[in-house]
Design a protein around this motif. Structure first.
Motif, short mmCIF file in Angstrom:
data_model
loop_
_atom_site.label_atom_id
_atom_site.label_comp_id
_atom_site.label_asym_id
_atom_site.label_seq_id
_atom_site.Cartn_x
_atom_site.Cartn_y
_atom_site.Cartn_z
N ALA A 140 -1.11 -7.85 -4.98
CA ALA A 140 -0.69 -6.59 -5.61
C ALA A 140 -1.77 -5.56 -5.30
O ALA A 140 -2.91 -5.91 -4.97
N VAL A 141 -1.42 -4.28 -5.39
CA VAL A 141 -2.38 -3.22 -5.08
C VAL A 141 -3.36 -3.05 -6.24
O VAL A 141 -2.96 -2.98 -7.41
N GLN A 142 -4.61 -2.98 -5.92
CA GLN A 142 -5.67 -2.87 -6.92
C GLN A 142 -5.68 -1.48 -7.55
O GLN A 142 -5.54 -0.46 -6.86
N ASP A 186 -8.08 -11.58 6.45
CA ASP A 186 -8.53 -10.19 6.28
C ASP A 186 -7.65 -9.40 5.31
O ASP A 186 -6.99 -8.43 5.68
N ILE A 187 -7.63 -9.81 4.05
CA ILE A 187 -6.92 -9.05 3.02
C ILE A 187 -7.72 -7.78 2.74
O ILE A 187 -8.92 -7.84 2.49
N PRO A 188 -7.10 -6.59 2.80
CA PRO A 188 -7.83 -5.33 2.58
C PRO A 188 -8.47 -5.29 1.19
O PRO A 188 -7.95 -5.89 0.24
N PRO A 189 -9.57 -4.56 1.04
CA PRO A 189 -10.24 -4.47 -0.27
C PRO A 189 -9.36 -3.88 -1.36
O PRO A 189 -9.57 -4.17 -2.54
N ARG A 190 -8.38 -3.07 -0.99
CA ARG A 190 -7.52 -2.44 -1.99
C ARG A 190 -6.47 -3.39 -2.55
O ARG A 190 -5.74 -3.03 -3.48
N LEU A 211 0.82 -1.21 0.00
CA LEU A 211 0.00 0.00 0.00
C LEU A 211 0.85 1.26 0.00
O LEU A 211 0.47 2.29 -0.57
N GLU A 212 2.03 1.18 0.62
CA GLU A 212 2.94 2.33 0.66
C GLU A 212 3.78 2.47 -0.60
O GLU A 212 4.51 3.45 -0.76
N GLY A 213 3.69 1.48 -1.49
CA GLY A 213 4.46 1.53 -2.72
C GLY A 213 5.91 1.12 -2.56
O GLY A 213 6.72 1.31 -3.48
N GLU A 214 6.26 0.49 -1.45
CA GLU A 214 7.64 0.08 -1.21
C GLU A 214 7.98 -1.22 -1.94
O GLU A 214 9.14 -1.50 -2.20
N ILE A 215 6.99 -2.04 -2.22
CA ILE A 215 7.19 -3.25 -3.01
C ILE A 215 6.09 -3.31 -4.08
O ILE A 215 5.04 -2.67 -3.94
N ASN A 216 6.35 -4.06 -5.15
CA ASN A 216 5.41 -4.15 -6.27
C ASN A 216 4.42 -5.29 -6.13
O ASN A 216 3.28 -5.20 -6.57
N ALA A 217 4.87 -6.41 -5.56
CA ALA A 217 4.03 -7.59 -5.42
C ALA A 217 4.53 -8.40 -4.23
O ALA A 217 5.65 -8.19 -3.76
N ALA A 218 3.69 -9.31 -3.76
CA ALA A 218 4.08 -10.15 -2.62
C ALA A 218 3.50 -11.55 -2.81
O ALA A 218 2.43 -11.72 -3.40
N ILE A 219 4.24 -12.54 -2.32
CA ILE A 219 3.76 -13.92 -2.29
C ILE A 219 3.71 -14.35 -0.83
O ILE A 219 4.70 -14.28 -0.12
#
Length: 328
Positions: A267-269, A151-155, A137-145
């Motif tokens: 990844a961020v939506q 509770d994954i956030p809606p974004r 969400l902060e833009g520090e990483i592009n994707a995560a595994i």
């Protein structure tokens, strides 16, 4: 303050001659003089003494010279990097991995992307799933595994990559090493080595040791440390089946495959993907992950063959693979 004004001042500071400085900047001398005068007005003081044939920096000019030189250098570096980025000469990709996710899972993906994105530079960051979501969400990483996440956030967009079981990893001399499978009752009688931050530990505790906690022995935040402990006979590791292991260790299935987890890509939506991020997400989603988890078909004790890619094993000046310390 405009960059061309800084450039004019630095040219005069290096030549101590307005005529040569104007030629160096490819402008007329009046235009150069006017630009420096505007810079002096903004800085509130004279930067250059103009005395006929003698041109010298004032005390203020000497004071701001190194700072303005750094400013111009930084601006030119930023402009150059932006052009390289647009031409895909550099393509940064930052991937977050949960503690129980092996870096081996993304190596083949990176190798495939490197073929189509020549300037790929990869950074792997390790942290708990909740921390990785914050970094996304902060833009520090592009994707995560990550593994199982609550509770994954809606974004956050998430895609299921595969489901995998956990197996017992132990020394070949361990008392359970000759078993074809290991039951939960057997685990109650042995020492388990704990991976700090592992997402499976709470699941094991809730599902299979609700009344009496398992006998946890040594612990570490690094899988390799635990593997050396297991090889030395200090206990048993419950590890995901895709995890590469030391050749001195043996893997044995758990009866009924009672412990499993889903591995997901995050990844961020709604954000525009960079070329490297777009390629990574597409390749990860289209990949046949059954190849990665084929260890379930490998006889106990035998390691799966790990694919190696020329794109990651060769020495290269354009493709870099970087590993940094876990996130605090």
């Amino acid at each position: 303050m405009e960059l061309h004004q800084v450039r004019y001042f630095l040219a005069v500071a290096s030549t101590l001659n307005f005529t040569r400085a104007a030629e160096q900047c490819n402008v007329t001398q009046p235009a150069l003089t006017k630009g420096i005068q505007k810079l002096e007005q903004e800085l509130g003081g004279q930067l250059i003494y103009r005395e006929r044939q003698l041109t010298q920096l004032t005390d203020l000019g000497k004071e701001v010279l190194p700072m303005l030189a750094r400013t111009l250098a930084s601006a030119e570096t930023a402009r150059r990097r932006a052009k390289e980025f647009q031409r895909k000469e550099i393509a940064p990709l930052k991937i977050g991995l949960a503690p129980s996710i092996s870096a081996s899972l993304v190596l083949d993906l990176i190798a495939e992307i490197a073929k189509i994105v020549p300037g790929l530079t990869v950074e792997l960051r390790e942290g708990a799933a909740e921390k990785l979501i914050d970094l996304l969400l902060e833009g520090e990483i592009n994707a995560a595994i990550v593994g199982d996440v609550q509770d994954i956030p809606p974004r956050i967009d998430d895609w299921l990559l595969f489901e995998e079981r956990y197996v017992a990893v132990l020394a070949q001399t361990h008392q359970l090493a000759n078993r074809h499978s290991i039951g939960i009752d057997d685990l109650r009688e042995t020492v388990l080595l704990e991976r700090v931050g592992c997402d499976v530990a709470p699941k094991i505790q809730r599902s299979y040791f609700p009344k009496e906690p398992p006998h946890l022995g040594h612990c570490s935040g690094h899988d390799l440390h635990l593997q050396y402990m297991a090889a030395a006979g200090f206990g048993v590791i419950l590890a995901p089946e895709h995890m590469p292991r030391l050749p001195t260790l043996k893997t044995i299935p758990l009866e009924g495959d009672p412990i499993s987890r889903e591995v997901r890509l995050l990844a961020v939506q709604g954000r525009r993907y960079s070329p490297a991020q777009d390629a990574f997400i597409k390749v990860a989603r289209l990949r046949d992950w059954s190849i990665e988890v084929r260890q379930r078909d490998v006889p106990p004790g035998r390691l799966p063959e790990m694919a190696t890619s020329p794109a990651l094993t060769r020495t290269s000046t354009t493709n870099r693979f970087q590993r940094i310390d876990p996130i605090a």
